[in-house]
Design an enzyme around this catalytic site. Structure first.
Site, mmCIF file in Angstrom:
data_model
loop_
_atom_site.group_PDB
_atom_site.id
_atom_site.type_symbol
_atom_site.label_atom_id
_atom_site.label_comp_id
_atom_site.label_asym_id
_atom_site.label_seq_id
_atom_site.Cartn_x
_atom_site.Cartn_y
_atom_site.Cartn_z
ATOM 1 N N ARG A 71 0.842 -1.192 0.000
ATOM 2 C CA ARG A 71 0.000 0.000 0.000
ATOM 3 C C ARG A 71 0.876 1.239 0.000
ATOM 4 O O ARG A 71 1.898 1.280 0.656
ATOM 5 C CB ARG A 71 -0.911 0.027 1.232
ATOM 6 C CG ARG A 71 -2.107 -0.893 1.144
ATOM 7 C CD ARG A 71 -3.009 -0.792 2.358
ATOM 8 N NE ARG A 71 -2.344 -1.267 3.557
ATOM 9 C CZ ARG A 71 -1.749 -0.507 4.457
ATOM 10 N NH1 ARG A 71 -1.759 0.818 4.329
ATOM 11 N NH2 ARG A 71 -1.152 -1.029 5.506
ATOM 12 N N SER A 250 -1.035 -3.478 10.469
ATOM 13 C CA SER A 250 -0.660 -4.404 9.407
ATOM 14 C C SER A 250 0.662 -5.105 9.750
ATOM 15 O O SER A 250 1.596 -4.465 10.231
ATOM 16 C CB SER A 250 -0.471 -3.638 8.098
ATOM 17 O OG SER A 250 -1.592 -2.837 7.860
ATOM 18 N N CYS A 252 1.305 -7.471 12.011
ATOM 19 C CA CYS A 252 1.551 -7.827 13.420
ATOM 20 C C CYS A 252 0.944 -9.171 13.787
ATOM 21 O O CYS A 252 0.821 -9.495 14.964
ATOM 22 C CB CYS A 252 0.990 -6.754 14.354
ATOM 23 S SG CYS A 252 1.941 -5.241 14.338
ATOM 24 N N ASP A 277 -9.103 -9.732 9.179
ATOM 25 C CA ASP A 277 -8.604 -8.372 8.883
ATOM 26 C C ASP A 277 -9.609 -7.255 9.168
ATOM 27 O O ASP A 277 -9.209 -6.195 9.599
ATOM 28 C CB ASP A 277 -8.183 -8.311 7.404
ATOM 29 C CG ASP A 277 -7.347 -7.083 7.075
ATOM 30 O OD1 ASP A 277 -6.455 -6.729 7.877
ATOM 31 O OD2 ASP A 277 -7.578 -6.454 6.014
#
Ligand code: OXD
Ligand code: MN
Length: 584
Positions: A71, A250, A252, A277
């Protein structure tokens, strides 16, 4: 579909085709034939490579452009009419400027390509939580991925026919040049425009763009929550299941936690996957907070995924999976660092270059991914499509912190828990471009995904807390604390079951905790360590609360909250002051 919705959809498709000039327009139904034709086309032009069919049936490898692997937050914009609405933590562009600048890039961007119209449903069919999106894209890889990640086709059309509205999202690969890459969200129009990237988080518009940024705005307006959270059911040895939602930035380990396979010492405990998510949460008629997973697939990080770290995911990705930017052996098996096997003597790396263990370059990109259907998960919760959602008893906030936050602690109440979420920080990973390993503030793990002002978002959380007398309890966790020599102390992965167990027992009033200035922390004796090799004193270190570290944290938090200025809710300010007071 109501006549006005059909008209709106048709005229948007016509206008988009007139702007982007595709060679043809295809309306997708999500069916098998359509998918087969798409895959064949991609195998033919090299967008996909077949993997070894007997061991990896229906699995393919995709290699992205080397500059398009994560991203790109600096190219992601909230285009609200008023700049203040986007807040200081988002990039902002005026809607008219975005329409002009990005619209110019869409002009003719689909020449020679197919324009696919992709209707999809987020959330279980027939659920009051669910929402319809329609993505227009010129990338067949995006279509094939959306088919895994969402309910593509019939379920969406049924919802539209039932009178639902839709969120339009326009995507084009453009020329993949980062100089001409923009991911724009128009919150008032509930519209998404993305150009110049084929990467999941930038291009699968149902995921971060709709299910978090645009849905977050809808949730604020309609009184629910759209969160960057996994959802699990934790079953105890008597068969009673407790549902937990957990937010982590994100990279982890949300995906691993969502599929946790408990160690032998935790006999009788099971973890059921609802989502890995994103969670959409709203209060049910009985006042419990209910959650659904809007997605239907996993878009997980490959490196580090192995039989020992995540056996259920290894099983899930054996079929019908698209691998992106992993390595491949000469006999066409997908490989990545940390997959539990010795590195192959020869392979092609994620860019398709020859690579040996001596090359010194990674086999797979650190943010290489798999896209796999949820239904293939061996521990998929039988309630994953429950239209009412599962009842959430606990919410966890976790980050990657080498110091400071204990392995686990319980918030005093909803407002303090909201403050713990607002205080979340983590060391960065490869899921976004930029430096890896520096601590950044990532409130509720939503920093890159909050579609409006972060201060208002905290206010919305506080306001939600006033809506029910049956609120879930909030906890903070940290699997990543290090010792003086820099080694991570806690083994993590499946052993996190021991922490989940303390949480479940705590919810039932069966587990001890010690009140500290920062939250209720278990005494070392309250965490079951049977069958675990920890050095003496390790658990005490993991649970320690250092006053000096917390005073520093309090100051850093103050500086961070200052950025939100007059939109920082009084409740968060009061919690910040109360923390300083308790620290003495
Ligand atoms: C993801 C992310 O891909 O958070 O889920 O980056
Ligand atoms: Mn994520």
């Amino acid at each position: 579909m109501t006549v006005s919705t059909i008209r709106r959809l048709q005229s948007w498709v016509d206008e988009t085709a007139a702007l982007t000039r595709p060679a043809r327009v295809v309306w997708c139904d999500g069916g098998e034939d359509e998918n087969r034709a798409l895959i064949e086309g991609m195998l033919g032009d090299g967008t996909l490579h077949a993997l070894e069919e007997s061991a990896w049936p229906g699995c393919y490898l995709h290699r992205s452009h080397p500059s398009d692997v994560a991203r790109t937050e600096h190219l992601t914009f909230i285009c609200s009419r008023d700049r203040a609405e986007a807040g200081p933590l988002n990039n902002w562009m005026a809607p008219a400027e975005a329409k002009a600048k990005v619209g110019a890039l869409f002009e003719g961007s689909m020449r020679g390509r197919t324009l696919y119209v992709v209707p999809y449903l987020l959330g279980p069919p027939g659920s009051p939580f669910s929402r319809v999106g329609v993505e227009i894209t010129d990338s067949p890889y995006v279509v094939a991925s959306m088919r895994i990640m969402t309910r593509l086709g019939r379920a969406a059309l049924d919802a539209l026919e039932g009178g639902a509205d839709f969120v339009p999202g326009l995507h084009s690969l453009g020329d993949l040049d980062p100089a001409r890459r923009f991911i724009c969200h128009f919150p008032e129009e509930r519209l998404i425009w993305s150009i110049g990237s084929g990467y999941g988080g930038n291009a699968l518009l149902g995921k971060k763009c709709f299910a978090l940024r645009i849905a977050g705005v809808m949730a604020r307006d309609e009184g629910w929550l759209a969160e960057h959270m996994l959802i699990i059911g934790v079953e105890d040895p008597t068969g009673k299941t407790t549902y937990i939602a957990a937010a982590f930035p994100s990279g982890c380990g949300k995906t691993n936690l969502s599929m946790l396979e408990p160690p032998p010492s935790q006999e009788g405990w099971k973890v059921w996957t609802v989502g890995d998510d994103i969670a959409w949460l709203r209060f049910g008629a009985d006042g419990t907070l209910r959650a659904v997973n809007p997605e239907a697939g996993f878009f997980g990080i490959a490196p580090g995924t192995s039989r020992s770290t995540n056996p259920n995911m290894m099983e899930t990705i054996r079929r019908n999976t698209i691998f992106t930017n992993v390595g491949v052996t000469p006999d066409r098996r997908p490989r990545w660092e940390g997959d539990g096997e010795p590195l192959p003597p020869r392979a092609l790396d994620w860019q398709g270059k020859e690579c040996t263990p001596a090359s010194g370059t990674p086999l797979a990109h650190p943010n290489s991914r798999f896209t796999a259907p949820l239904i293939q998960c061996p521990r998929l919760s039988p309630r994953w499509t429950d239209p009412e959602g599962v009842p959430i008893s606990a919410i966890l906030f976790g980050g990657r912190r080498a110091r400071l936050t204990p392995l686990v602690m319980e918030a005093f109440d909803w407002r303090h828990g909201t403050f713990l979420g607002a205080s979340l920080a983590s060391e960065t990973t490869a899921a976004a471009t930029g430096h890896v390993g520096t601590v950044r503030r990532d409130p509720m793990a939503m920093l890159p995904f909050c579609g409006y002002h972060m201060g208002d978002y905290f206010g919305h959380w506080l306001e939600m807390g006033g809506r029910s007398k049956r609120l879930p309890k909030i906890f903070s966790v940290n699997w990543f604390r290090k010792d003086a020599s820099g080694r991570v102390i806690w083994p993590g992965y499946r052993e996190n079951m021991r922490v989940l167990r303390w949480i479940v027992e705590r919810l039932r009033g069966e587990a001890d905790a010690v009140e500290t200035p920062v939250g209720n922390v278990p005494p070392a004796t309250a965490i079951d360590t049977s069958g675990l090799e920890l050095r003496p004193g390790a658990l005490e270190d993991l649970l320690a609360v250092s006053r000096d570290d917390w005073i520093r944290e309090h100051e850093e938090l103050g500086a961070f909250f200052e950025k939100l200025a007059d939109r920082l809710p009084a409740g968060i300010r009061a919690e910040h002051d109360a923390l300083r007071h308790r620290l003495g």
